[in-house]
Scaffold this motif. Structure first.
Motif, PDB file in Angstrom:
ATOM      1  N   PRO A   8       0.836  -1.205   0.000  1.00  0.00           N
ATOM      2  CA  PRO A   8       0.000   0.000   0.000  1.00  0.00           C
ATOM      3  C   PRO A   8       0.869   1.253   0.000  1.00  0.00           C
ATOM      4  O   PRO A   8       1.925   1.267   0.652  1.00  0.00           O
ATOM      5  N   PRO A   9       0.478   2.299  -0.719  1.00  0.00           N
ATOM      6  CA  PRO A   9       1.294   3.523  -0.759  1.00  0.00           C
ATOM      7  C   PRO A   9       1.669   4.049   0.620  1.00  0.00           C
ATOM      8  O   PRO A   9       2.802   4.484   0.835  1.00  0.00           O
ATOM      9  N   GLN A  10       0.727   4.017   1.566  1.00  0.00           N
ATOM     10  CA  GLN A  10       1.009   4.569   2.885  1.00  0.00           C
ATOM     11  C   GLN A  10       2.123   3.812   3.590  1.00  0.00           C
ATOM     12  O   GLN A  10       2.935   4.403   4.321  1.00  0.00           O
ATOM     13  N   LYS A  11       2.202   2.509   3.354  1.00  0.00           N
ATOM     14  CA  LYS A  11       3.274   1.710   3.960  1.00  0.00           C
ATOM     15  C   LYS A  11       4.630   2.146   3.414  1.00  0.00           C
ATOM     16  O   LYS A  11       5.612   2.249   4.162  1.00  0.00           O
ATOM     17  N   ASN A  12       4.690   2.406   2.104  1.00  0.00           N
ATOM     18  CA  ASN A  12       5.934   2.901   1.511  1.00  0.00           C
ATOM     19  C   ASN A  12       6.292   4.275   2.048  1.00  0.00           C
ATOM     20  O   ASN A  12       7.450   4.560   2.373  1.00  0.00           O
ATOM     21  N   ILE A  13       5.292   5.140   2.126  1.00  0.00           N
ATOM     22  CA  ILE A  13       5.528   6.511   2.588  1.00  0.00           C
ATOM     23  C   ILE A  13       6.059   6.532   4.018  1.00  0.00           C
ATOM     24  O   ILE A  13       6.951   7.316   4.355  1.00  0.00           O
ATOM     25  N   GLU A  14       5.538   5.653   4.851  1.00  0.00           N
ATOM     26  CA  GLU A  14       5.966   5.622   6.257  1.00  0.00           C
ATOM     27  C   GLU A  14       7.444   5.270   6.396  1.00  0.00           C
ATOM     28  O   GLU A  14       8.060   5.588   7.414  1.00  0.00           O
TER      29      GLU A  14
END
Length: 220
Positions: free
Chosen positions: A73-79
């Motif tokens: 998920p994008p949010q996992k990468n962003i974190e």
């Protein structure tokens, strides 16, 4: 007894779905969407053609799943690169860790990358959808991180900086065949891949600092 049978059925179903995905990734990547039949995929996966309808709806659904199921998920990468207390160095290392992470998955990663290259050459809308969702979100988040460390608003030069930083990692992802042909030792296994992360962070840190110095000179 019923619970055990149910769990076994679910496990068998997950394995069948996984085999279909891997077979689809390989065949779609090699032959493209239009030249690959569902019967061919089912045969390669050792599954019934009806299983494709059951798990994915149709051929297009299977194609999309083959492209996107392994994407975090994008949010996992962003974190991994956008945390309040991160230094610039930590943010850059986190950025490249998430960018190159899929390459550490081995054969599945290579199949997925080849399929994405096929999608770029013969687009069926999945790339455009991912570009406008996950990739856009990650780009904007990284732009905000770099702007914060530079102490400036997100402007065109910050966006250029993001694209330049991304290019270092994208070359490893999309140009792996070139690297393997010229310098195979640089991609020879997980350790060689991990060694790229701090080095790419070095290169990116240098151009971020160069951008900072340019702005300071301009201000003076």
């Amino acid at each position: 007894m019923i619970d055990k049978l149910t769990r076994k059925s679910r496990a068998d179903g997950e394995q069948s779905r996984e085999r279909l995905l891997l077979a689809a990734m390989k065949l779609f990547g090699e032959q493209g969407f239009s030249r690959t039949s569902t019967r061919e995929i089912a045969l390669a996966a050792g599954a019934n053609v009806s299983a494709i309808s059951y798990y994915f709806g149709d051929k297009a659904g299977l194609y999309k799943a083959a492209l996107t199921d392994y994407l975090p998920p994008p949010q996992k990468n962003i974190e991994m690169f956008d945390q309040p207390g991160f230094t610039l160095r930590q943010a850059l290392e986190g950025y490249y860790a998430q960018l190159l992470g899929p390459l550490l998955e081995g054969d599945e990663a290579e199949l997925c990358l080849r399929l994405w290259l096929r999608e770029l050459l013969e687009p069926r809308g999945v790339w455009a959808e991912e570009l406008n969702t996950g990739i856009r979100a990650e780009h904007m988040a990284f732009a905000a991180v770099l702007a914060r460390h530079l102490g400036v608003p997100v402007d065109d030069d910050v966006h250029r900086l993001v694209h330049a930083c991304a290019a270092f990692g994208v070359h490893l992802m999309m140009g792996g065949d070139v690297i393997k042909a010229l310098t195979p030792q640089l991609l020879a296994g997980p350790d060689a891949l991990r060694n790229w992360i701090p080095r790419l962070a070095d290169y990116a840190e240098a151009i971020v600092l160069a951008e900072q110095q340019k702005r300071q000179k301009g201000a003076v």
